[in-house]
Write a protein that holds these residues in place. Structure first.
Motif, PDB file in Angstrom:
ATOM      1  N   PHE A   1       4.629   5.504  -5.159  1.00 48.53           N
ATOM      2  CA  PHE A   1       5.090   5.393  -6.543  1.00 48.53           C
ATOM      3  C   PHE A   1       3.984   5.606  -7.575  1.00 48.53           C
ATOM      4  CE2 PHE A   1       8.652   3.943  -4.340  1.00 48.53           C
ATOM      5  CZ  PHE A   1       9.729   3.805  -5.181  1.00 48.53           C
ATOM      6  N   GLN A   2       2.762   5.247  -7.235  1.00 52.54           N
ATOM      7  CA  GLN A   2       1.697   5.412  -8.229  1.00 52.54           C
ATOM      8  C   GLN A   2       0.981   6.743  -8.071  1.00 52.54           C
ATOM      9  OE1 GLN A   2      -0.827   1.957  -7.933  1.00 52.54           O
ATOM     10  NE2 GLN A   2       0.732   0.597  -8.755  1.00 52.54           N
ATOM     11  N   GLN A   3       0.783   7.140  -6.809  1.00 50.64           N
ATOM     12  CA  GLN A   3       0.020   8.368  -6.577  1.00 50.64           C
ATOM     13  C   GLN A   3       0.913   9.568  -6.294  1.00 50.64           C
ATOM     14  OE1 GLN A   3      -2.757   7.398  -3.426  1.00 50.64           O
ATOM     15  NE2 GLN A   3      -3.095   5.369  -4.281  1.00 50.64           N
ATOM     16  N   TYR A   4       2.190   9.348  -6.137  1.00 50.75           N
ATOM     17  CA  TYR A   4       3.142  10.431  -5.868  1.00 50.75           C
ATOM     18  C   TYR A   4       2.778  11.220  -4.609  1.00 50.75           C
ATOM     19  CZ  TYR A   4       6.192   9.871  -9.832  1.00 50.75           C
ATOM     20  OH  TYR A   4       7.145   9.381 -10.695  1.00 50.75           O
ATOM     21  N   ARG A   5       2.229  10.535  -3.602  1.00 54.95           N
ATOM     22  CA  ARG A   5       1.933  11.193  -2.327  1.00 54.95           C
ATOM     23  C   ARG A   5       2.986  10.723  -1.314  1.00 54.95           C
ATOM     24  NH1 ARG A   5      -3.538  10.055  -0.138  1.00 54.95           N
ATOM     25  NH2 ARG A   5      -3.222  12.025   0.947  1.00 54.95           N
ATOM     26  N   PHE A   6       4.183  11.289  -1.447  1.00 56.24           N
ATOM     27  CA  PHE A   6       5.300  10.778  -0.661  1.00 56.24           C
ATOM     28  C   PHE A   6       5.181  11.130   0.817  1.00 56.24           C
ATOM     29  CE2 PHE A   6       6.799  10.247  -4.892  1.00 56.24           C
ATOM     30  CZ  PHE A   6       7.487   9.058  -4.834  1.00 56.24           C
TER      31      PHE A   6
ATOM     32  N   ALA B   1      -5.457  12.545 -10.120  1.00 55.74           N
ATOM     33  CA  ALA B   1      -5.465  11.179  -9.552  1.00 55.74           C
ATOM     34  C   ALA B   1      -5.646  10.122 -10.642  1.00 55.74           C
ATOM     35  CB  ALA B   1      -6.559  11.045  -8.496  1.00 55.74           C
TER      36      ALA B   1
ATOM     37  N   TYR C   1       3.820   1.482  -1.242  1.00 54.19           N
ATOM     38  CA  TYR C   1       4.370   1.585  -2.599  1.00 54.19           C
ATOM     39  C   TYR C   1       3.353   2.228  -3.554  1.00 54.19           C
ATOM     40  CZ  TYR C   1       5.750  -0.105  -7.225  1.00 54.19           C
ATOM     41  OH  TYR C   1       6.064  -0.185  -8.551  1.00 54.19           O
ATOM     42  N   GLU C   2       2.113   1.786  -3.427  1.00 49.75           N
ATOM     43  CA  GLU C   2       1.074   2.353  -4.299  1.00 49.75           C
ATOM     44  C   GLU C   2       0.917   3.853  -4.056  1.00 49.75           C
ATOM     45  OE1 GLU C   2      -2.273  -1.015  -5.314  1.00 49.75           O
ATOM     46  OE2 GLU C   2      -2.539   0.124  -3.486  1.00 49.75           O
TER      47      GLU C   2
ATOM     48  N   LEU D   1      10.027   7.150 -11.553  1.00 52.60           N
ATOM     49  CA  LEU D   1      10.440   7.942 -10.390  1.00 52.60           C
ATOM     50  C   LEU D   1      11.936   8.281 -10.477  1.00 52.60           C
ATOM     51  CD1 LEU D   1       9.502   9.142  -7.657  1.00 52.60           C
ATOM     52  CD2 LEU D   1      10.378   7.075  -6.592  1.00 52.60           C
TER      53      LEU D   1
ATOM     54  N   ARG E   1       2.764  16.210 -14.840  1.00 53.47           N
ATOM     55  CA  ARG E   1       3.477  16.313 -13.567  1.00 53.47           C
ATOM     56  C   ARG E   1       4.837  17.001 -13.750  1.00 53.47           C
ATOM     57  NH1 ARG E   1       3.686  11.330 -12.642  1.00 53.47           N
ATOM     58  NH2 ARG E   1       5.830  11.011 -13.290  1.00 53.47           N
TER      59      ARG E   1
ATOM     60  N   ASN F   1      -3.619   8.002 -12.284  1.00 49.36           N
ATOM     61  CA  ASN F   1      -3.017   6.675 -12.087  1.00 49.36           C
ATOM     62  C   ASN F   1      -3.779   5.871 -11.034  1.00 49.36           C
ATOM     63  OD1 ASN F   1      -1.067   7.213 -13.958  1.00 49.36           O
ATOM     64  ND2 ASN F   1       0.479   7.819 -12.454  1.00 49.36           N
ATOM     65  N   GLU F   2      -4.186   6.559  -9.989  1.00 48.06           N
ATOM     66  CA  GLU F   2      -4.886   5.867  -8.903  1.00 48.06           C
ATOM     67  C   GLU F   2      -6.249   5.360  -9.398  1.00 48.06           C
ATOM     68  OE1 GLU F   2      -5.342   8.245  -5.413  1.00 48.06           O
ATOM     69  OE2 GLU F   2      -6.050   6.555  -4.224  1.00 48.06           O
TER      70      GLU F   2
ATOM     71  N   TYR G   1       0.852  -1.206   0.000  1.00 44.90           N
ATOM     72  CA  TYR G   1       0.000   0.000   0.000  1.00 44.90           C
ATOM     73  C   TYR G   1       0.886   1.254   0.000  1.00 44.90           C
ATOM     74  CZ  TYR G   1      -3.619   3.320   1.426  1.00 44.90           C
ATOM     75  OH  TYR G   1      -4.473   4.396   1.480  1.00 44.90           O
TER      76      TYR G   1
ATOM     77  N   GLU H   1       7.113   1.955 -12.778  1.00 35.96           N
ATOM     78  CA  GLU H   1       6.974   2.954 -11.708  1.00 35.96           C
ATOM     79  C   GLU H   1       8.332   3.374 -11.135  1.00 35.96           C
ATOM     80  OE1 GLU H   1       4.306   0.410  -9.911  1.00 35.96           O
ATOM     81  OE2 GLU H   1       2.570   1.309 -10.870  1.00 35.96           O
ATOM     82  N   GLN H   2       9.227   2.399 -10.960  1.00 36.71           N
ATOM     83  CA  GLN H   2      10.532   2.748 -10.409  1.00 36.71           C
ATOM     84  C   GLN H   2      11.337   3.596 -11.399  1.00 36.71           C
ATOM     85  OE1 GLN H   2       9.094  -0.231 -10.378  1.00 36.71           O
ATOM     86  NE2 GLN H   2       9.867  -1.570  -8.799  1.00 36.71           N
TER      87      GLN H   2
END
Lengths: 327, 455
Positions: free
Chosen positions: A290-295, B414, A286-287, B99, B124, B416-417, A284, B95-96
């Motif tokens: 990496f996916q949502q960019y909510r670091f 949102a 990671y999601e 980033l 972005r 991707n989510e 979760y 994804e990696q």
């Protein structure tokens, strides 16, 4: 602490009060304090190279992660884009159903795979500790899974656990079982399938650790016990198990940390699915990152995970204290 | 600063000891400083251009392996512009990898030109100030000006152009021609989703595992690029009846083996390599784009004897105007921190123009070749055995058609989510573990929550 010599410092203190010394005397220093015959900073100088690495590779990421947990940040915006939001991430987290569900899954996954892996590891170690033909070959065989690349092993398990053509289900079917498990295709069975894989991959390694501990056991205790008429079960419960408590504590803590951070196989085999059935906390995180960019939020999840593991480790350590043969 | 240094020197000159507290405090301070600065320097205005249109040192980051075309393109570029040195770095577009590129751009790793795959990545990076505004440069360029004139046909951010698409990537149907010929099936170009379903069912009856791998979509083709949003992106559109109809279609097609069962896809991880099953004739129709051609032409790794023919993306309903859910993609961008921006623009122009056919082996068709596709590009795209392996006429007819138009996505909140949760819930419906009503409600609820969090 070096004590003042009688009639020396005491007399000086009186003198200071009655007649102040000239200013330069204030810089006069006490004799250097020595630690093991060295100035105190000499040992620090020796450990400083390691210390630098520890600070750079452990302290800095830890402090960074902690700070980021209190921000809203998407990385690409750089430092300018960091927005301090205080405890907002943690407040959101408390009301986030996915966080609680993934935490529960993590506890389920680690809480079942760790004791089962350790139990099997212990049984293997006890069996392999006895002199028997082919013992070395068996030890190597049981240790092999921990040497296999996790992705390669995952691919093999994917074939083994195929609900239609997999060896396991075909065997179960041949034995007359109905309603066979769907394994990685089923929301009910995907997590148990991962637990199964985890046990297979970890038991051999744990058996080696237990074997080393068993071989360090003082034989005279067993001999005395046998003279006193203690049977195998009695010997295990009164000598072997108490002797294994320290290593067991170490294994419980390290295994739980490892399992609660398990990510690679889940990402490869199930991507957290089917549905959310294998989305454990690390996946979760990671999601979210990496996916949502909510670091910021991902870091807050990490902090919660760290606290959880720390509390558990502390509890296990407290629990085992004074229960082992040598503790 | 000088004062601090002087104080330090005095400290050493006096031969005074450091206290433990001082040492540990210093270490903690160092850690905190490193923690705060560890993410790299911030922007400090546009850098001075150290080169010119014909001189410079460029580092280019792309998601395609050099040996599949970019290497040859770079070689040809350096031959034409000997004073511009180019280093091509390929990154994995997962994804990696994405980033890694983001943090490299942000952290000041020397990157002059980079590729963004997907609108969300373009937006972005552009919004973060990592890419150069190309609006004025494109307006003066014969080719690129199509992206700044008239209605948007590619991604724009705040009405400015920060990226230029290097590929024309419509989705279409690859069809096992031998299978349909043997079954006596004729597939017209103006077919619909219902026709697709019927033909896939018929193909499944010929002994294949399923008629097709995947199902044509209704919502994206009917509603266009921003199909998952309404209210300008402030709310999700997943309660639109077309999403329910898609789920019903999934189940209907799965039930009669027109498409692969989700259970099989998950158990065998078919979604990681669906082309394998097309090329071993497990199914006969494959909705995909030009990137799949490299598998079809690769007889060594994917031996097969049938010929592949092509059909357009099926229309949601007969005679309706609709969108092709494909895109103009593989957007090329120039880093805002590039010290060779002029040379970088020369490189971008070369990639869009004479370099374009050289990346065709990777399945890339330039948007500027659509009106007049070159034989060199077709040859690079389809390989030496193209006459034997492909129905080239149908390919040209389908891929370079003016209609249906490619959709353009302008909202990415949102994204991707939502894409991820939608895909997971669809899989649950197909697995039979979630009823459609629940799925629709859950998709809408989760997507709205994701949008709210992202705003």
């Amino acid at each position: 602490m070096v004590k003042d010599a009688p009639g020396e410092a005491g007399a000086d203190r009186t003198a200071v009060r009655t007649a102040p010394r000239p200013r330069r005397d204030q810089h006069r220093r006490e004799p250097k304090k020595l630690v093991n015959g060295m100035r105190w900073w000499v040992p620090w100088a020796f450990v400083s190279p390691t210390l630098v690495f520890v600070i750079l590779l452990l302290v800095v990421p830890l402090v960074s992660g902690l700070l980021i947990a209190f921000t809203k940040w998407n990385v690409v915006s750089g430092l300018r884009g960091i927005r301090w939001i205080g405890l907002d991430n943690f407040a959101e987290l408390l009301g986030d159903a996915k966080f609680w569900e993934s935490t529960l899954r993590t506890v389920l996954y680690a809480g079942t795979s760790v004791p089962l892996t350790m139990a099997l590891g212990l049984v293997l170690a006890l069996a392999l500790n006895r002199p028997q033909p082919g013992r070395t070959a068996l030890r190597v065989m049981f240790f092999l899974p921990s040497l296999v690349n996790a992705i390669a092993a995952g691919s093999v398990w994917l074939l083994l656990l195929n609900p239609d053509s997999g060896v396991l289900n075909q065997t179960l079917q041949a034995l007359g079982m109905q309603n066979l498990p769907g394994w990685f295709t089923s929301q009910q069975w995907a997590l148990p399938a991962l637990v199964l894989m985890s046990i297979w991959g970890g038991a051999g390694y744990l058996s080696v650790i237990y074997l080393a501990a068993l071989q360090d056991m003082p034989q005279e205790l067993y001999e005395s016990a046998m003279i006193d008429g203690a049977g195998p079960l009695r010997r295990f419960t009164t000598i072997t198990w108490p002797g294994l408590v320290p290593v067991t504590t170490f294994l419980v803590i390290t295994q739980f940390i490892g399992k609660s951070q398990g990510f690679g196989l889940i990402a490869y085999l199930t991507s957290g699915g089917p549905g959310e059935s294998t989305t454990v906390l690390s996946y979760y995180m990671y999601e979210v990152g990496f996916q949502q960019y909510r670091f910021g939020y991902a870091a807050a999840l990490g902090v919660m995970s760290l606290i959880g593991v720390f509390v558990l480790s502390l509890a296990v350590w407290k629990l085992q204290k004074n229960r082992g043969l040598y503790t | 600063m000088q004062d601090v240094q002087q104080r330090g020197l005095t400290l050493f000159a006096r031969n005074q000891s450091f206290s433990r507290r001082l040492l540990l405090g210093g270490a903690a301070g160092l850690a905190a400083t490193a923690a705060l600065t560890g993410c790299g320097p911030d922007d400090a205005g546009a850098p001075v251009d150290l080169g010119s249109e014909e001189e410079g040192n460029l580092v280019v980051w792309g998601g395609v392996a050099a040996e599949r075309g970019p290497g040859a393109l770079v070689e040809a570029f350096m031959k034409k512009y000997p004073k511009i040195k180019v280093d091509y770095v390929s990154f994995v577009n997962n994804e990696q990898g994405i980033l890694k590129l983001d943090t490299s751009l942000q952290g000041g790793v020397p990157i002059d030109v980079f590729f963004s795959y997907g609108t969300a990545d373009v937006v972005r990076r552009s919004q973060a100030g990592l890419a150069l505004d190309l609006t004025d440069l494109a307006a003066q360029d014969e080719r690129a000006k199509i992206f700044v004139e008239g209605d948007p046909i590619s991604t724009k951010v705040n009405d400015r152009l920060y990226s230029i698409p290097t590929t024309h990537y419509p989705e279409f149907v690859l069809v096992n021609e031998d299978a349909i010929t043997k079954a006596g099936i004729n597939i017209p170009d103006d077919w619909t989703v219902d026709d697709y379903h019927a033909i896939a069912k018929e193909l499944a009856g010929t002994g294949m595992v399923a008629g097709a791998y995947n199902m044509p979509r209704l919502a994206s083709t009917t509603l266009g690029g921003n199909y998952i949003y309404k209210e300008g992106g402030k709310e999700s559109n997943l309660d639109h009846p077309l999403f329910r109809a898609e789920l019903e279609n999934f189940l209907a097609m799965q039930d009669d083996k027109a498409i692969f069962a989700q259970k099989k896809i998950t158990a065998e991880k078919i979604d990681s390599y669906p082309q394998n099953y097309f090329l071993n004739s497990s199914y006969g129709m494959f909705l995909n784009g030009t990137s799949s051609l490299r598998f079809v032409r690769d007889l060594k790794n994917y031996p097969h004897t049938f010929r592949t023919t092509f059909r357009p993306y099926p229309a949601p309903t007969k005679g309706a105007t609709y969108w092709n859910p494909g895109v103009r993609g593989d957007d090329i961008q120039i880093s805002a921190k590039s010290q060779y921006a002029k040379a970088a623009w020369t490189f971008v122009q070369f990639w869009l123009g004479e370099g374009a056919p050289l990346v065709a082996p990777a399945g890339k068709v330039s948007p500027f070749e659509v009106d007049n596709p070159s034989e060199a590009m077709i040859a690079n795209l389809m390989g030496e055995d193209r006459e034997q392996l492909f129905d080239i006429d149908s390919f040209k007819r389908v891929v370079f058609a003016k209609e249906p138009k490619l959709s353009v996505r302008s909202i990415t909140t949102a994204y991707n989510e939502i894409a991820s949760l939608k895909s997971k819930i669809e899989a649950q419906v197909r697995m039979g573990t979630m009823p459609i009503d629940t799925a629709v409600a859950e998709m809408k609820k989760q997507a709205d929550e994701a949008i709210a969090k992202a705003q």
